[in-house]
Write an enzyme that holds these catalytic residues in place. Structure first.
Site, PDB file in Angstrom:
ATOM      1  N   HIS A   1     -22.912  -5.234  -7.701  1.00  0.00           N
ATOM      2  CA  HIS A   1     -22.263  -6.098  -7.655  1.00  0.00           C
ATOM      3  C   HIS A   1     -23.191  -7.694  -8.683  1.00  0.00           C
ATOM      4  CE1 HIS A   1     -20.629  -9.111  -4.652  1.00  0.00           C
ATOM      5  NE2 HIS A   1     -19.420  -8.437  -5.050  1.00  0.00           N
TER       6      HIS A   1
ATOM      7  N   ASP B   1     -32.706 -13.125 -24.920  1.00  0.00           N
ATOM      8  CA  ASP B   1     -33.386 -13.371 -25.282  1.00  0.00           C
ATOM      9  C   ASP B   1     -34.491 -12.938 -25.243  1.00  0.00           C
ATOM     10  OD1 ASP B   1     -32.606 -13.414 -28.097  1.00  0.00           O
ATOM     11  OD2 ASP B   1     -32.812 -16.313 -27.773  1.00  0.00           O
TER      12      ASP B   1
ATOM     13  N   LYS C   1     -25.028 -10.129 -10.975  1.00  0.00           N
ATOM     14  CA  LYS C   1     -24.106 -11.484 -11.775  1.00  0.00           C
ATOM     15  C   LYS C   1     -25.241 -12.235 -12.372  1.00  0.00           C
ATOM     16  CE  LYS C   1     -20.687 -11.941  -7.860  1.00  0.00           C
ATOM     17  NZ  LYS C   1     -21.868 -11.070  -6.814  1.00  0.00           N
TER      18      LYS C   1
END
Length: 212
Positions: A148, A155, A150
Site C-alpha cells: 500500500h 536519484d 505510495k
C-alpha cells in the site's frame, strides 16, 4: 620592520572584515541549503491540464486541454528531472500521464524500478503492462495483504510521498497530497524500505504452488 599602532589596527579591521565576509558567505550557504531541504507540498485534485509538452518535442501541443501549471505538471516535471535513477513504489498505477512520464525517463537511459501491488496491477487500466513491455523491471507482493505504499525516489536524494495513488481518480477527483522531501535521513529510510521490498519481491523467491 616595526608596524605602527595605526597599521596594526588597520590589519585587525581588515582581518575582521574578511572573517565577517566569510562567515556571512557560509551563513548564506546554510540558509540556501535549509531552503532547498524544506519540504514542498502539492495538493490534489489537480485541474485537468496537458503534460505532453513536458514529454515530447515539439513542446507545443494542439490538444484543447489547458497547458498551465498544476499539481500534476509540477509532479511530472519533478519526476522527469531524474538523471540516474527513479524508484517507484506505488499501490495503484493507472494514470496515463504519470506512466508516460516514467516511460520517458526510462527512454533516456535512467534506471527505473517499480514495486506495486499484485491485485491492482491486474485491474483494467493499469499501466504496469506498458512498463514491462518497455523493459522496466516490475516487482510485486505475493500475499493477501496490500503493498500500500505510495512513494518514489529520484536519484536517491529526493523523496516523493503522500496519499496519492497514481490514478486518474486520485489526481483529478480525490482530496490528496504529495510531499517532496530532501532530508537525508528521511530519504535514507525510504531507500532502505524500497531495497527491502525489492529483495523480498524477487520473483526467484516466489512460491507458485503455495501450501494450503
Amino acid at each position: 620592520m616595526c608596524w605602527s599602532v595605526l597599521a596594526w589596527r588597520s590589519l585587525a579591521v581588515f582581518t575582521g572584515a574578511l572573517l565577517t565576509a566569510e562567515g556571512f558567505y557560509y551563513l548564506l550557504r546554510y540558509v540556501r541549503k535549509c531552503r532547498e531541504q524544506k519540504p514542498k507540498v502539492l495538493f490534489f485534485p489537480a485541474p485537468l491540464t496537458c503534460v505532453r509538452p513536458l514529454l515530447w518535442s515539439p513542446r507545443r501541443c494542439d490538444c484543447r486541454l489547458p497547458h498551465g501549471e498544476s499539481a500534476l505538471s509540477s509532479l511530472a516535471r519533478l519526476l522527469l528531472g531524474a538523471g540516474r535513477s527513479l524508484d517507484v513504489c506505488v499501490f495503484s498505477i493507472s494514470s496515463f500521464d504519470l506512466a508516460s512520464v516514467v516511460l520517458a525517463v526510462y527512454s533516456r537511459g535512467v534506471r527505473v524500478r517499480v514495486v506495486t501491488d499484485s491485485d491492482y496491477m491486474a485491474l483494467a487500466g493499469s499501466q504496469v503492462g506498458k512498463f514491462r513491455k518497455a523493459g522496466i523491471e516490475v516487482r510485486h507482493d505475493q500475499d493477501t495483504s496490500y503493498m500500500h505504499h505510495k512513494f518514489a525516489l529520484i536519484d536517491g536524494s529526493i523523496l516523493v510521498t503522500g496519499s496519492l495513488n497514481w490514478s486518474a481518480q486520485g489526481i483529478f477527483r480525490n482530496k490528496e497530497n504529495v510531499i517532496i522531501i530532501k532530508d537525508i535521513d528521511v530519504v535514507k529510510a525510504f531507500i532502505e524500505e524500497f531495497e527491502q521490498l525489492w529483495n523480498e519481491y524477487d520473483p526467484t523467491k516466489y512460491s507458485f504452488s503455495p501450501q494450503k
